[in-house]
Design a protein around this motif. Structure first.
Motif, PDB file in Angstrom:
ATOM      1  N   SER A  30       0.841  -1.198   0.000  1.00 27.19           N
ATOM      2  CA  SER A  30       0.000   0.000   0.000  1.00 27.19           C
ATOM      3  C   SER A  30       0.870   1.239   0.000  1.00 27.19           C
ATOM      4  CB  SER A  30      -0.944   0.005   1.213  1.00 27.19           C
ATOM      5  OG  SER A  30      -0.203   0.063   2.413  1.00 27.19           O
ATOM      6  N   TYR A 256      -7.187   4.077   6.639  1.00 29.61           N
ATOM      7  CA  TYR A 256      -8.093   2.926   6.664  1.00 29.61           C
ATOM      8  C   TYR A 256      -9.280   3.149   7.599  1.00 29.61           C
ATOM      9  CZ  TYR A 256      -9.851  -1.808   7.073  1.00 29.61           C
ATOM     10  OH  TYR A 256     -10.673  -2.902   7.077  1.00 29.61           O
ATOM     11  N   SER A 257      -9.070   3.726   8.767  1.00 27.56           N
ATOM     12  CA  SER A 257     -10.159   3.911   9.738  1.00 27.56           C
ATOM     13  C   SER A 257     -10.408   5.385  10.019  1.00 27.56           C
ATOM     14  CB  SER A 257      -9.837   3.176  11.039  1.00 27.56           C
ATOM     15  OG  SER A 257      -8.626   3.648  11.595  1.00 27.56           O
ATOM     16  N   SER A 366      -3.811   0.323  -2.894  1.00 28.43           N
ATOM     17  CA  SER A 366      -3.672  -0.724  -1.874  1.00 28.43           C
ATOM     18  C   SER A 366      -4.066  -2.071  -2.446  1.00 28.43           C
ATOM     19  CB  SER A 366      -4.516  -0.394  -0.643  1.00 28.43           C
ATOM     20  OG  SER A 366      -5.887  -0.385  -0.965  1.00 28.43           O
ATOM     21  N   SER A 368      -5.902  -4.651  -0.754  1.00 33.76           N
ATOM     22  CA  SER A 368      -6.702  -5.125   0.377  1.00 33.76           C
ATOM     23  C   SER A 368      -8.182  -4.962   0.028  1.00 33.76           C
ATOM     24  CB  SER A 368      -6.364  -4.349   1.644  1.00 33.76           C
ATOM     25  OG  SER A 368      -6.581  -2.971   1.474  1.00 33.76           O
ATOM     26  N   PHE A 371     -13.688  -2.314   3.309  1.00 34.88           N
ATOM     27  CA  PHE A 371     -13.972  -2.545   4.716  1.00 34.88           C
ATOM     28  C   PHE A 371     -15.292  -3.293   4.905  1.00 34.88           C
ATOM     29  CE2 PHE A 371     -16.093   1.645   4.098  1.00 34.88           C
ATOM     30  CZ  PHE A 371     -17.341   1.362   4.637  1.00 34.88           C
TER      31      PHE A 371
END
Length: 371
Positions: A30, A256-257, A366, A368, A371
């Motif tokens: 990432s 991410y969060s 990224s 991934s 979410f």
């Protein structure tokens, strides 16, 4: 008629012995403007019955000394699951100092290393929810160093001991015992690039006993997914947390969060509220390229998102002023994502806005899932 065989073979029965096989192998890369590049590899082993599992995560960041390693073992043979593990984790924060004329005076780097072991007990109420109890024994090492310019080397001999103590910049070690209880619920159904239906949620409470400072942490992460019209989904997430007691631990609005499109490493606080909402839709059903390389990709998904959140301390919080967002940070954006078998490739473009103007775009790449 066939004659009866003279030798009758009977099956050989022996006790079950665990032999581990590779279940998952995952690697990710990432990049973000604030965090730079980070590579990670994860693999999981389990026995034939799936009762015993081993997971290892290696995060590579520059060199081995500053990289991350996690190891965990879980035994799921009985109703109450148990496990143990260890970790070696590194993190760093860099602060820029500006002189009175507006020029850069230098950079201060805070380096934090956590080394420890942990144990866990898990009680499943059903297939979808469980209660976890964890205990973590951790040694935290904090050091500071200084660089005078962008291209100079980091050095620890930058300020005398009196100044270091006055501003809390003196290196220290901390021994911590942290019991934690967590309630988890997960009945999410996954699509090609991430969850598309159901719920995922976690609510945890942690209290840390330290030789220096004791503190408590409450944190919740609740996610809801709505699947409609056979190919579309809406994903909503709420994150909230608070830190109580004497500690230097703070929340951030990381990628991410947090809020995509917003970058400010100095914005940290004891309290955090974040909300994310995404529309996930079919973007390109098939992309075929013949030259210069034969590439055939199918089921490329798209996502458009709105993020809003803030972190703050005890002082007053002003979400907006004069029809503009102030302490409330807002980000909007979109991007494609595609599952290539071993990982999900995502590329997002995001803008930060105060409802009056938009920032320059930020780019996130990224490997991934959503979410």
């Amino acid at each position: 008629m066939d004659s009866k065989p003279f030798d009758i073979k009977t099956p050989e029965i022996s006790d079950y012995k665990s032999r581990y096989y590779l279940d998952n192998l995952w690697g990710g890369l990432s990049y973000s403007p604030s965090g730079g590049t980070f590579a990670e590899i994860y693999f999981k082993l389990s026995d034939l019955m799936g009762d015993r599992k081993i997971g290892i995560t290696l995060g590579i960041n520059g060199n081995i000394e500053n990289s991350n390693l996690r190891f965990n073992y879980m035994n799921l043979a009985r109703r109450i699951d148990y496990g143990m593990g260890g970790f070696y984790l590194n993190d760093a924060n860099v602060y820029k100092f500006i002189d009175n004329s507006g020029g850069t005076y230098g950079y201060l780097r805070e380096r934090v290393r956590n080394i420890g072991i942990m144990g866990t007990l898990q009680y499943p109420f059903s297939k979808f929810c469980r209660l976890d109890f964890d205990v973590i024994l951790n040694r935290k090492e904090t050091n500071y160093d200084w660089a005078y310019s962008d291209d100079s080397e980091w050095t620890e001999d930058f300020i005398d001991d009196h100044i270091q103590e006055q501003y809390g910049l003196k290196a220290y070690d901390e021994n911590i015992i942290s019991p934690q209880i967590t309630f988890n619920f997960d009945n999410a159904i996954y699509g090609a690039t991430g969850p598309i239906s159901g719920w995922k949620s976690a609510v945890l409470f942690n209290h840390s006993y330290s030789n220096l400072k004791n503190h408590s942490l409450f944190y919740t992460d609740i996610r809801r997914y709505y699947f409609f019209n056979k190919r579309y989904a809406i994903a909503a997430r709420f994150i909230g947390g608070t830190i109580m007691g004497e500690t230097d631990t703070r929340f951030e609005l990381d990628y991410y969060s947090g809020v995509r499109g917003f970058h400010d490493d100095e914005l940290r606080g004891r309290n955090k509220l974040v909300s994310n909402i995404e529309l996930r839709f079919p973007f390109i059903d098939r992309l075929a390229i013949a030259f210069p390389l034969p590439i055939d990709l199918g089921y490329i998904r798209g996502s458009t998102f709105l993020d809003a959140g803030t972190v703050w301390n005890k002082e007053g919080l002003m979400l907006g002023k004069q029809n503009k967002a102030k302490d409330l940070k807002i980000g909007v954006g979109f991007g494609p994502r595609v599952n290539v078998g071993y990982f999900v490739i995502k590329f997002d473009i995001a803008w930060n806005t105060d409802l009056g103007k938009f920032s320059r775009p930020s780019y996130y790449f990224s490997l991934s899932p959503d979410f």
